[in-house]
Design a protein around this motif. Sequence first.
Motif, short mmCIF file in Angstrom:
data_model
loop_
_atom_site.label_atom_id
_atom_site.label_comp_id
_atom_site.label_asym_id
_atom_site.label_seq_id
_atom_site.Cartn_x
_atom_site.Cartn_y
_atom_site.Cartn_z
N ARG A 49 0.83 -1.22 0.00
CA ARG A 49 0.00 0.00 0.00
C ARG A 49 0.86 1.27 0.00
O ARG A 49 0.58 2.20 -0.73
CB ARG A 49 -0.95 0.01 1.19
N SER A 50 1.90 1.30 0.81
CA SER A 50 2.74 2.51 0.84
C SER A 50 3.50 2.68 -0.46
O SER A 50 3.61 3.80 -0.97
CB SER A 50 3.70 2.46 2.03
N THR A 51 3.98 1.58 -1.02
CA THR A 51 4.67 1.66 -2.31
C THR A 51 3.70 2.06 -3.41
O THR A 51 4.06 2.83 -4.30
CB THR A 51 5.33 0.31 -2.65
N MET A 53 1.12 4.02 -3.12
CA MET A 53 0.92 5.47 -3.03
C MET A 53 2.09 6.23 -3.65
O MET A 53 1.89 7.20 -4.38
CB MET A 53 0.73 5.90 -1.57
N GLU A 54 3.31 5.78 -3.37
CA GLU A 54 4.48 6.43 -3.95
C GLU A 54 4.47 6.32 -5.48
O GLU A 54 4.77 7.28 -6.18
CB GLU A 54 5.76 5.81 -3.38
N LEU A 55 4.13 5.12 -5.98
CA LEU A 55 4.10 4.91 -7.43
C LEU A 55 2.98 5.72 -8.08
O LEU A 55 3.15 6.23 -9.19
CB LEU A 55 3.95 3.42 -7.74
N GLN A 57 1.85 8.60 -7.04
CA GLN A 57 2.33 9.98 -7.08
C GLN A 57 3.34 10.16 -8.20
O GLN A 57 3.32 11.17 -8.91
CB GLN A 57 2.96 10.36 -5.74
N LYS A 58 4.21 9.18 -8.38
CA LYS A 58 5.20 9.25 -9.46
C LYS A 58 4.51 9.20 -10.82
O LYS A 58 4.87 9.93 -11.73
CB LYS A 58 6.20 8.10 -9.32
N GLU A 61 3.04 12.38 -12.27
CA GLU A 61 3.98 13.34 -12.84
C GLU A 61 4.11 13.17 -14.35
O GLU A 61 4.58 14.08 -15.03
CB GLU A 61 5.35 13.18 -12.18
N VAL A 74 1.89 1.55 -12.48
CA VAL A 74 1.85 1.22 -11.05
C VAL A 74 1.66 -0.29 -10.87
O VAL A 74 2.34 -0.91 -10.04
CB VAL A 74 0.72 2.00 -10.34
N ARG A 77 4.84 -2.51 -11.46
CA ARG A 77 5.83 -2.40 -10.40
C ARG A 77 5.36 -3.05 -9.10
O ARG A 77 6.16 -3.60 -8.34
CB ARG A 77 6.22 -0.95 -10.18
N SER A 102 -7.28 9.44 -2.87
CA SER A 102 -6.45 10.60 -3.16
C SER A 102 -7.26 11.69 -3.86
O SER A 102 -7.14 12.87 -3.54
CB SER A 102 -5.26 10.18 -4.03
#
Length: 117
Positions: A49-51, A53-55, A57-58, A61, A74, A77, A102
């Motif tokens: 879950r934390s990864t 969210m990071e992916l 956000q990436k 971009e 996402v 990965r 989000s």
Amino acid sequence: MEKYVEIATGAIYILASICFLVFSFYKALKAKKQEEVERLKGETASLVRSTAMELIQKAEEFKNYTGEEKFNFVLTRLKQLNQNLYGETELGNIINELVEMSNNVNIEKKGTNNNGK
């Protein structure tokens, strides 16, 4: 003859006690192993879950990507990190859930900023 019956009864009692002891030991080991598996699943789920969210956000971009391309970015990965805890549809559901959350947070923040002016 009675002596043999007493010896046989004693042997059966001892054998039953040993079987019960071995069974109890096996059951305790199995429970301990299951607890460890559940702990690792919880850690992996949290990491996924934390990864994610990071992916996400990436991926946001990337201006030239469509929503589906960002989703696939996402998802591919996360599959590498997953270690068979979730299936592909479950990973997709997690991604969609996080994106929805989000988006709701972003809408609430924008609404607060506009009303505050």
